[in-house]
Every structure is written in structure tokens, then in C-alpha cells.
Write a protein that holds these residues in place. Structure first.
Motif, PDB file in Angstrom:
ATOM      1  N   ASN A   1       0.803  -1.213   0.000  1.00  0.00           N
ATOM      2  CA  ASN A   1       0.000   0.000   0.000  1.00  0.00           C
ATOM      3  C   ASN A   1       0.841   1.271   0.000  1.00  0.00           C
ATOM      4  O   ASN A   1       0.352   2.347   0.342  1.00  0.00           O
ATOM      5  CB  ASN A   1      -1.033   0.008   1.144  1.00  0.00           C
ATOM      6  CG  ASN A   1      -0.424  -0.306   2.498  1.00  0.00           C
ATOM      7  OD1 ASN A   1       0.587   0.245   2.874  1.00  0.00           O
ATOM      8  ND2 ASN A   1      -1.089  -1.193   3.236  1.00  0.00           N
ATOM      9  N   ASP A   2       2.115   1.156  -0.401  1.00  0.00           N
ATOM     10  CA  ASP A   2       2.866   2.367  -0.753  1.00  0.00           C
ATOM     11  C   ASP A   2       2.118   3.071  -1.883  1.00  0.00           C
ATOM     12  O   ASP A   2       1.440   2.419  -2.696  1.00  0.00           O
ATOM     13  CB  ASP A   2       4.286   2.020  -1.194  1.00  0.00           C
ATOM     14  CG  ASP A   2       5.180   1.594  -0.034  1.00  0.00           C
ATOM     15  OD1 ASP A   2       4.765   1.765   1.128  1.00  0.00           O
ATOM     16  OD2 ASP A   2       6.286   1.065  -0.294  1.00  0.00           O
ATOM     17  N   PHE A   3       2.233   4.373  -1.963  1.00  0.00           N
ATOM     18  CA  PHE A   3       1.366   5.151  -2.834  1.00  0.00           C
ATOM     19  C   PHE A   3       1.340   4.641  -4.275  1.00  0.00           C
ATOM     20  O   PHE A   3       0.268   4.360  -4.831  1.00  0.00           O
ATOM     21  CB  PHE A   3       1.769   6.627  -2.805  1.00  0.00           C
ATOM     22  CG  PHE A   3       1.035   7.468  -3.800  1.00  0.00           C
ATOM     23  CD1 PHE A   3      -0.326   7.680  -3.683  1.00  0.00           C
ATOM     24  CD2 PHE A   3       1.695   8.030  -4.889  1.00  0.00           C
ATOM     25  CE1 PHE A   3      -1.021   8.440  -4.614  1.00  0.00           C
ATOM     26  CE2 PHE A   3       1.019   8.792  -5.819  1.00  0.00           C
ATOM     27  CZ  PHE A   3      -0.348   9.003  -5.684  1.00  0.00           C
TER      28      PHE A   3
ATOM     29  N   TRP B   1      -0.154   7.874   2.677  1.00  0.00           N
ATOM     30  CA  TRP B   1      -0.574   8.487   1.413  1.00  0.00           C
ATOM     31  C   TRP B   1      -0.538  10.008   1.504  1.00  0.00           C
ATOM     32  O   TRP B   1      -0.141  10.689   0.558  1.00  0.00           O
ATOM     33  CB  TRP B   1      -1.989   8.027   1.056  1.00  0.00           C
ATOM     34  CG  TRP B   1      -2.080   6.581   0.681  1.00  0.00           C
ATOM     35  CD1 TRP B   1      -1.042   5.716   0.447  1.00  0.00           C
ATOM     36  CD2 TRP B   1      -3.278   5.815   0.500  1.00  0.00           C
ATOM     37  NE1 TRP B   1      -1.509   4.471   0.133  1.00  0.00           N
ATOM     38  CE2 TRP B   1      -2.876   4.495   0.153  1.00  0.00           C
ATOM     39  CE3 TRP B   1      -4.621   6.095   0.596  1.00  0.00           C
ATOM     40  CZ2 TRP B   1      -3.798   3.483  -0.098  1.00  0.00           C
ATOM     41  CZ3 TRP B   1      -5.556   5.091   0.346  1.00  0.00           C
ATOM     42  CH2 TRP B   1      -5.142   3.801   0.008  1.00  0.00           C
TER      43      TRP B   1
ATOM     44  N   SER C   1       2.844  11.261   0.837  1.00  0.00           N
ATOM     45  CA  SER C   1       3.401  10.947  -0.486  1.00  0.00           C
ATOM     46  C   SER C   1       3.029  12.043  -1.479  1.00  0.00           C
ATOM     47  O   SER C   1       2.073  12.795  -1.278  1.00  0.00           O
ATOM     48  CB  SER C   1       2.871   9.597  -0.979  1.00  0.00           C
ATOM     49  OG  SER C   1       3.164   8.565  -0.067  1.00  0.00           O
TER      50      SER C   1
ATOM     51  N   CYS D   1       2.316  12.844  -5.652  1.00  0.00           N
ATOM     52  CA  CYS D   1       2.067  12.327  -6.994  1.00  0.00           C
ATOM     53  C   CYS D   1       3.096  12.898  -7.953  1.00  0.00           C
ATOM     54  O   CYS D   1       3.286  14.117  -8.014  1.00  0.00           O
ATOM     55  CB  CYS D   1       0.658  12.701  -7.443  1.00  0.00           C
ATOM     56  SG  CYS D   1       0.319  12.319  -9.168  1.00  0.00           S
TER      57      CYS D   1
ATOM     58  N   GLY E   1      -0.659  12.231  -2.033  1.00  0.00           N
ATOM     59  CA  GLY E   1      -1.229  10.964  -2.466  1.00  0.00           C
ATOM     60  C   GLY E   1      -2.637  10.714  -1.974  1.00  0.00           C
ATOM     61  O   GLY E   1      -3.454  10.110  -2.679  1.00  0.00           O
ATOM     62  N   LEU E   2      -2.959  11.161  -0.760  1.00  0.00           N
ATOM     63  CA  LEU E   2      -4.294  10.938  -0.228  1.00  0.00           C
ATOM     64  C   LEU E   2      -5.337  11.679  -1.053  1.00  0.00           C
ATOM     65  O   LEU E   2      -6.391  11.120  -1.401  1.00  0.00           O
ATOM     66  CB  LEU E   2      -4.360  11.384   1.232  1.00  0.00           C
ATOM     67  CG  LEU E   2      -5.671  11.091   1.959  1.00  0.00           C
ATOM     68  CD1 LEU E   2      -5.878   9.584   2.112  1.00  0.00           C
ATOM     69  CD2 LEU E   2      -5.697  11.778   3.327  1.00  0.00           C
TER      70      LEU E   2
ATOM     71  N   ILE F   1      -5.781   9.961  -4.525  1.00  0.00           N
ATOM     72  CA  ILE F   1      -6.616   8.764  -4.482  1.00  0.00           C
ATOM     73  C   ILE F   1      -8.073   9.145  -4.260  1.00  0.00           C
ATOM     74  O   ILE F   1      -8.985   8.585  -4.891  1.00  0.00           O
ATOM     75  CB  ILE F   1      -6.106   7.801  -3.399  1.00  0.00           C
ATOM     76  CG1 ILE F   1      -4.786   7.149  -3.880  1.00  0.00           C
ATOM     77  CG2 ILE F   1      -7.140   6.721  -3.068  1.00  0.00           C
ATOM     78  CD1 ILE F   1      -4.081   6.308  -2.842  1.00  0.00           C
TER      79      ILE F   1
END
Length: 478
Positions: free
Chosen positions: A294-296, A323, A326, A328, A339-340, A343
Motif C-alpha cells: 500500500n505504498d502510494f 498516502w 506521499s 504524486c 497521495g491521499l 486517491i
């Protein structure tokens, strides 16, 4: 004198011909000029139905306590989805009482008034000990299914998915007294027979889907959306990305204790299976246990492959925080976003207006076409069909023409573009300048579906598509 009369007759004939020509032009010939609207993709969060983060609310049915429904009305969370877990443990040895069923009806009515979409899960255990809390016989569970279905079916406008088949720890089917294939088939077939065809069902694993649907192959476009059990049966995964097997959801060929004959397949095989199946039925759940799966970057790849449309907003915080930290790094408008948020913006469907054009060959009205290109940049399709319409608004008279578009939005596949070719019978329209809009709406929730474009949205007509100038005579440039 005769010459004058002849001249007058000729002049009158010419005038009549000119009038006829003008009338013919007015009725049959149109000259057009079209200017498409800018199509810049937005990275903003969009609150469309059936997708995104969900929250969990737990309720236990009983004859002694009623629910405080004021708490439902006072909630201000932004998420559109709510998972209601309904514990039936107090009725493990008896049918559900009329009092409890009325409490359940009142609960659904309260949630219906909030405009939220509901995911349901009926269960007997929240402690991980389903075997000691489930009814002593299968018939009792079937009775509970029948009783609750009478209430559930009254709320098809807000109840979207029913997860599980009432059994197992936390309602996840595992660790149950009734998990043999024969018992689970009895349960799912009865649930299918009593629950409205408008509500999706879901089971915990792809292996269970194959067993209960009776098919070793996933759905296809030909078998989807026909109201059958197979076409309504999706997945929910509460061990999502938690390990190489998603916590025993898949077969681990390197583990001697994980036998292949159980019907499970390897992670790669099951991801491929879900990629096909969940083009047509929903998939969601919760991500758990911080680990490399579940790494980004790895998570985005698998969430897209599984076509995930909804996730728990609160669990697992160790993964969600990872996330959040992280970034993008892709060649898109989302480059640099955490990242959150990335997603969150890709859970489910996400429609972007990519281009529009207008064709009017030979000025023939029968061949006038407006073309609109949309892209679904989300992880999944939408599994309920939306209404699509084009609006032409005349600037001077404020007259509006509405053109329904014949299209099935359930087939707007994740990661692909779709082109809508819309015939326009422009001889029926008065001349002038028109602002053209595209509107997508959900007939079930009465929600408008927002497109992910940076534009000035019209609350009544939707997303600007372009401007059409409609004339009887051509305009010649100097």
C-alpha cells in the motif's frame, strides 16, 4: 400598356420566387459557426454520488432501546457514502420483533432524509467470534433476511449496496458456522430472491464470487446489468492491500499452508479477474496495515486494476497518513498533489470534458451533429445509469432547447474516452447565438453529476460545451 402589365407580372413573379427562395432557405438551409469551450481538467474534489470515502455507523437492534435519530440529522460529514452495520445478535434465537423492525425502518428513513447513499451490512458479531453469536440454525438467518428485506426494499432510492450474507465475524463471511459452499449458496440465493434487483449485493472475495455466481469467469458487457444475481454481485475487501494476499483473500503459492485447491488464485490472477469483473459491479472496502503493497505508487496501480470506487475514510490511519505524506509524480494536472488527495479524487468515476465539435456538411440540416468527447479518469465506472442531455440556450430570446442523449453511462470505462454524436435538427431552431451545455444527472438520487473541468458551471444546465452561431445567410469575410 401591355408592356407595363407584362413588366408588373414579371416583377411579381420574381418577387414570388424570391419569397419562395427565402422561405426555402429559412426552412431548409442554415449557416453555422461553432466555437468549442475550453476543456481544462480540474483537480478539485467533486462530491458525486456512489463514490469516494465512506464512514461507518453501527447499530444494534433490540426491543429495549430505540435509536437517537437526532444524531443522524445533525451529522455534517462531507462524504456521500455511509456504511450502516446492523447487529442482529439479540435475535439469534428468534425472529426479529415488530418493534425492532420499526426501529430499522425509522433508522433508514432518517438516513434517507440526509441525501446520503447507504451501504448495508447485517451481522451477528463485532468481536471476532461469530460462531458463538450466530443463530443455531440456517433457517433463522433466512427468516431474518426475509424480515429485513421488507424494510430495505422501501429505500432503493438511497440503499446502494448490501454487503455480505449475514454471516461471519464482522459480517465478512469468514469464521462462520455456515461457510460451506452449499450453505453459502442457500444464503445468497435466498437473499437474491428477497432483495430488490435495484440494490447491488457484495461478497468478500473473488473466490466466493465464483462459487456463489456459479461462474469461473467474470462478467462481460453481454451479461452485465440484466438484474440477475451474477450481474448484481460485487466485492468488498476489508483486507485491501494489507499483504501480498490481501490477508488471505488470494492464494500464496509460496506458502505451503495456502492450498491451491481452495479455489483462490494468485494475487496477479485475482487482480486480472477483478479488473474484468468490477468494470460492471462495485468494489470497495478498507486498506489495512502499513506495508509495501500500500505504498502510494503500488496502491494506485492496484486500486485502478481493481476498479475501487469507495474506501473507509477512517481506517487504517497508518496507511492513509502514508498516502498523505506521499507526492504524486505523474505527467498530469495532479503532479505535485499529495497521495491521499489524489486517491480521493480518483475513487470511482470521474468524467472530464476533453473536446467538442460541430459538423454541418453541405448545410444540410439532417446531417448536423454535435460531438462531445468525455474521458473517465477515475478508478472505476459508475454502475447506475445516468441521464445525459444537451441544452441549447438562445442568448436573445432565452429560449432553451433540450436534447436527450441516447447513451449508457455505465459503459464509460475507467481510463478511456467516449465520443457522443448528437444529431441536432437545427431547422427547428430560430437563428441567433446559442450557448451549449452538457448535463449529466442521476435519476435515482436526483443529483447532478459534476464534470472535472475548470469552468463556470451553470446550476440548471451543467457544463459549458461551446457556442453555436446559427444564420440563414452566410457571412463573407472582408
Amino acid at each position: 400598356m401591355k408592356t407595363k402589365k407584362l413588366f408588373a407580372a414579371v416583377l411579381l413573379a420574381i418577387c414570388a420566387i424570391l419569397i419562395m427562395v427565402a422561405y426555402f432557405l429559412y426552412k431548409n438551409i442554415r449557416f453555422t459557426d461553432y466555437q468549442p469551450a475550453a476543456c481544462k481538467e480540474s483537480t478539485a474534489e467533486i462530491a458525486n454520488p456512489y463514490i469516494g470515502w465512506y464512514e461507518i455507523q453501527n447499530y444494534t437492534l433490540s426491543d429495549t432501546e430505540s435509536f437517537d435519530l437526532s444524531k443522524v440529522h445533525n451529522m455534517t460529514h462531507s462524504s456521500g457514502l455511509v456504511l450502516l452495520e446492523i447487529n442482529l445478535q439479540n435475535y439469534a434465537a428468534s425472529p426479529i420483533s415488530s418493534y425492532a423492525l420499526q426501529s430499522l425502518d425509522d433508522l433508514f428513513s432518517a438516513w434517507q432524509s440526509t441525501g446520503r447513499q447507504l451501504i448495508l451490512r447485517f451481522l451477528y458479531d463485532w468481536e471476532g467470534d461469530a460462531k458463538s453469536r450466530e443463530p443455531d440454525n440456517l433457517e433463522q438467518i433466512l427468516t431474518h433476511m426475509t424480515q429485513t428485506a421488507r424494510i430495505v426494499n422501501r429505500y432503493t432510492d438511497c440503499i446502494y449496496i448490501l454487503q455480505g450474507i449475514f454471516i461471519g465475524s464482522w459480517g465478512e463471511v469468514h469464521s462462520s458456522n455456515y461457510k460451506s459452499d452449499e450453505q453459502m449458496l442457500t444464503l445468497i440465493n435466498h437473499l437474491d430472491s428477497v432483495i430488490s434487483d435495484e440494490i447491488f449485493l457484495s461478497v468478500r472475495t473473488p473466490k466466493q464470487w465464483r462459487t456463489l455466481s456459479g461462474s469461473s469467469k467474470p462478467l462481460t458487457a453481454a451479461s452485465a446489468f440484466n438484474g440477475s444475481l451474477m450481474s448484481r454481485l460485487g466485492l468488498f475487501n476489508d483486507g485491501m492491500l494489507g499483504s501480498g494476499t490481501d490477508l488471505d483473500t488470494y492464494w500464496d503459492p509460496n506458502d505451503p499452508n495456502s492450498a491451491a485447491f481452495t479455489g483462490k488464485r494468485t494475487r496477479e490472477e485475482e487482480l486480472t479477474f477483478q479488473n474484468l469483473l468490477c468494470t460492471y459491479v462495485p468494489n470497495g472496502g478498507e486498506v489495512v496495515i502499513d506495508n509495501p503493497y500500500n505504498d502510494f505508487d503500488a496502491a494506485v496501480k492496484d486500486l485502478r486494476a481493481m476498479h475501487v470506487s469507495y474506501l473507509n475514510r477512517d481506517y487504517d490511519q497508518s496507511v492513509l497518513s502514508k498516502w498523505q505524506a506521499s507526492i504524486c509524480m505523474e505527467d498530469s494536472p495532479y503532479n505535485g498533489m499529495n497521495g491521499l488527495d489524489y486517491i480521493a479524487r480518483h475513487l470511482g468515476y470521474r468524467y472530464v470534458l476533453k473536446a467538442s465539435d460541430f459538423s454541418h456538411p453541405n448545410h444540410s440540416d439532417e446531417n448536423a451533429r454535435l460531438s462531445v468527447t468525455l474521458e473517465n479518469t477515475g478508478f472505476s465506472n459508475c454502475y447506475r445509469s445516468f441521464d445525459v442531455s444537451v441544452f441549447l440556450n438562445h442568448r436573445d430570446s432565452y429560449r432553451t432547447y433540450k436534447i436527450p442523449v441516447q447513451t449508457d453511462t455505465r459503459l464509460y470505462d475507467s481510463g478511456t474516452e467516449v465520443r457522443l454524436d448528437i444529431p441536432l435538427n437545427i431547422q427547428n431552431y430560430i437563428t441567433g447565438t446559442y450557448d451549449i451545455y452538457l448535463k449529466i444527472s442521476d435519476p435515482v438520487t436526483d443529483c447532478e453529476i459534476r464534470l472535472a473541468n475548470e469552468t463556470e458551471w451553470h446550476e440548471q444546465y451543467g457544463c459549458p460545451v461551446g457556442t453555436l452561431d446559427l444564420r440563414i445567410f452566410p457571412v463573407f469575410s472582408k
